[in-house]
Design a protein around this motif. Structure first.
Motif, PDB file in Angstrom:
ATOM      1  N   SER A  13       0.745  -1.526   0.497  1.00  0.00           N
ATOM      2  CA  SER A  13       0.186  -0.058  -0.134  1.00  0.00           C
ATOM      3  C   SER A  13       0.709   1.452   0.262  1.00  0.00           C
ATOM      4  N   THR A 180      -7.012 -11.855  -0.271  1.00  0.00           N
ATOM      5  CA  THR A 180      -7.587 -10.437   0.002  1.00  0.00           C
ATOM      6  C   THR A 180      -7.326  -9.700  -1.288  1.00  0.00           C
ATOM      7  N   PRO A 184      -5.808  -2.697   1.224  1.00  0.00           N
ATOM      8  CA  PRO A 184      -5.832  -1.584   2.804  1.00  0.00           C
ATOM      9  C   PRO A 184      -5.164   0.156   1.974  1.00  0.00           C
TER      10      PRO A 184
END
Length: 576
Positions: A13, A180, A184
């Motif tokens: 991320s 996932t 995120p």
């Protein structure tokens, strides 16, 4: 699908948010969770180079051509050290090379584990930053890894370019799962400098408009030039709330020096009214650090935290830092005042109303009473040092004249050296210097007075309740005196013999009437030498009075928390 490993998700991320898209990968298995997660994201451009020695130099070529940071990634073991030559070259060329090296868990180091050596300091002299990451098993791990990754990625290009090393341990690459689907968005921490563009400063100013602004002013030994005028202008313009304590030593608009009491007075039922939109921190530590952290933990993700510090370092006490301002405090308030409008006036009014409702302690003979009465007779423009532990907290329950300078060693908040610091300050002062200190802190640092530079203007208010009252109170009455002695350091010692042998004038105080006379004597210039007043109180009564006062604020006091934890530890001792 991305890896379900939270550390890998943080890495991917933040690599994406910092726009580090080119990754040079050498083969192996320990770094598989990261590589697979990079593969599934079209943002990244991956290159495969087998030999790590060549891979790192290949990355240098990519950096030279693109003028952007490039990462290299390898498995654990000697593959890491093979980057060495290219790292040295990157260091002296000042190229932003990011080293992502997989590792095994540190617990296995030196235990005949395969493909493992001490990787963390491999490039010690030739990198701008090294970050040792860890598996994420709880919220504290997640905050730590997020902070370290941000520090590393900022270091690639801030204050000059250069290589950065992030070493990430993977417990088992065989058992990792990949379910996932949505990456995120990890917290990215920004940095703004004095010479950042006007567009950047304008965007910062826009964030302030109409917002509830909370400013936390910590201790500082000097105020930057022009700070007060720029600060006052900003605070008036935005109706900001300024939380500080007696250690600021300069007058501030909209400031509350009784923050220690205010924060713990906020009732749970209306706590949301005091939630800020933006918290701005500057200077060093405060007396109310713990109380403020507990208060702000009620609002996770609901406010931005801006920290002003010319070191450019990530300092994140509330675990909510969003922006570092690498500028002096006066420059920050000058720049931001010129690019933003006004803010929420009702916010300051609420804090003012709460502060106005708090009464100072009105108690019987005790160490708290001694401090309160002493402040009433302390001359204007006095120089006051206060020792750590309860003395500085008790001082925070009283108001002090603006012209009195207050000092305390709050950097680490230890009891050692409190008296030595005050003696050093007094050595250069032509005016009386006062010290408020507890008995354990006094005896811990008693050699401070065995000093050929001891000033004749040095005055001490010594609070002696024969031990650490805070540690003593939780002890069950049935426990032996030996345990009481070890836990609360109980004693029957007086400073009288020691200080008289040093030539200091001494006076003992044991009741309320003696207290008034003793304090008056301490502040009078009627002797040609240093003075000490030793006030004898009873520790159980002292703590009972303190607890009663703090409970009147309608929130669990810090003493209650200390006692609750201590009782638990004592119960464990008894059970054993």
């Amino acid at each position: 699908m991305y890896s379900d490993n939270k550390l890998i998700l943080q890495l991917v991320s933040l690599l994406k948010q910092y726009e580090i898209k080119r990754i040079v990968i050498s083969p192996g298995s320990r770094h598989y969770p990261l590589i697979r997660s990079l593969e599934v994201d079209s943002f990244f451009e991956l290159f495969s180079v087998v030999d790590e020695r060549s891979a790192a130099f290949f990355a240098l070529g990519l950096i030279q051509n693109s003028q952007e940071p490039v990462a290299v990634c390898c498995t654990s073991g000697t593959s890491t050290i093979n980057y060495g030559s290219a790292v040295v070259e990157a260091f002296y060329q000042k190229l932003p090379l990011l080293l992502l090296t997989a590792d095994r868990l540190p617990e296995y180091l030196g235990q005949m584990e395969e493909q493992m050596y001490k990787q963390d300091d491999t490039f010690h002299h030739f990198i701008k930053f090294h970050g040792q990451l860890k598996p994420i098993n709880n919220s504290l791990d997640e905050w730590y890894c997020n902070r370290i990754i941000n520090e590393g990625l900022l270091a690639l290009s801030y204050r000059g370019f250069g290589p950065v090393h992030l070493n990430f341990p993977i417990e088992s690459h065989h058992s990792d799962s990949f379910s996932t689907s949505l990456l995120p968005k990890a917290r990215k921490i920004g940095i703004v400098g004095q010479y950042s563009s006007r567009h950047v400063w304008n965007s910062i100013g826009e964030k302030v408009n109409g917002k509830k602004v909370l400013i936390v002013c910590g201790q500082t030994f000097r105020v930057p030039p022009d700070f007060i005028s720029f600060f006052d202008s900003f605070v008036k313009q935005h109706h900001a709330v300024v939380l500080c304590d007696h250690l600021n030593n300069f007058k501030l608009e909209n400031s509350f020096s009784d923050t220690y009491l205010i924060v713990r007075s906020i009732k749970k039922i209306d706590i949301k009214d005091y939630c800020p939109d933006i918290v701005i921190t500057l200077f060093s530590n405060t007396v109310f650090n713990g109380e403020l952290k507990s208060f702000l933990k009620n609002f996770p993700g609901e406010f931005e935290h801006w920290h002003i510090d010319q070191s450019g370092k990530i300092i994140d006490p509330f675990q909510s830092l969003t922006t570092i301002f690498d500028v002096s405090e006066d420059v920050f308030f000058e720049k931001i005042s010129s690019v933003c409008g006004t803010s929420n006036q009702d916010y300051y009014s609420k804090w003012l109303q709460l502060s106005s409702s708090i009464d100072e302690p009105k108690v019987g003979f005790s160490e708290l009473r001694a401090i309160g009465d002493f402040l009433k007779v302390l001359p204007n423009n006095s120089l006051l040092h206060v020792a750590n532990s309860l003395p500085i907290r008790m001082l925070s329950t009283f108001s002090i004249a603006d012209n009195i300078k207050v000092y305390c060693n709050r950097g680490v908040n230890g009891i050692d050296g409190c008296m030595s610091t005050a003696v050093g300050y007094a050595a250069l002062s032509t005016e009386p210097v006062y010290l408020i200190i507890g008995d354990l802190t006094f005896f811990y640092d008693m050699n401070a007075l065995w000093n050929r530079h001891l000033s004749k203007n040095f005055r001490i208010l010594l609070l002696n309740n024969e031990g650490g009252g805070v540690m003593h109170m939780p002890l069950p009455a049935s426990l032996s005196s030996d345990l009481s002695r070890y836990v609360s350091a109980g004693h029957g010692t007086s400073a009288e013999g020691w200080v008289k042998s040093l030539g200091m004038d001494y006076l003992a105080v044991k009741n309320e009437s003696e207290l008034a006379r003793g304090l008056q004597w301490l502040v009078e210039n009627n002797t040609d030498g240093s003075k000490i007043v030793e006030v004898f109180t009873e520790k159980a009564e002292d703590v009972k009075i303190l607890k009663s006062y703090f409970k009147s604020l309608d929130r669990e006091s810090i003493l209650d928390k200390v006692f609750r934890k201590a009782r638990g530890k004592i119960s464990q001792i008894i059970n054993k």
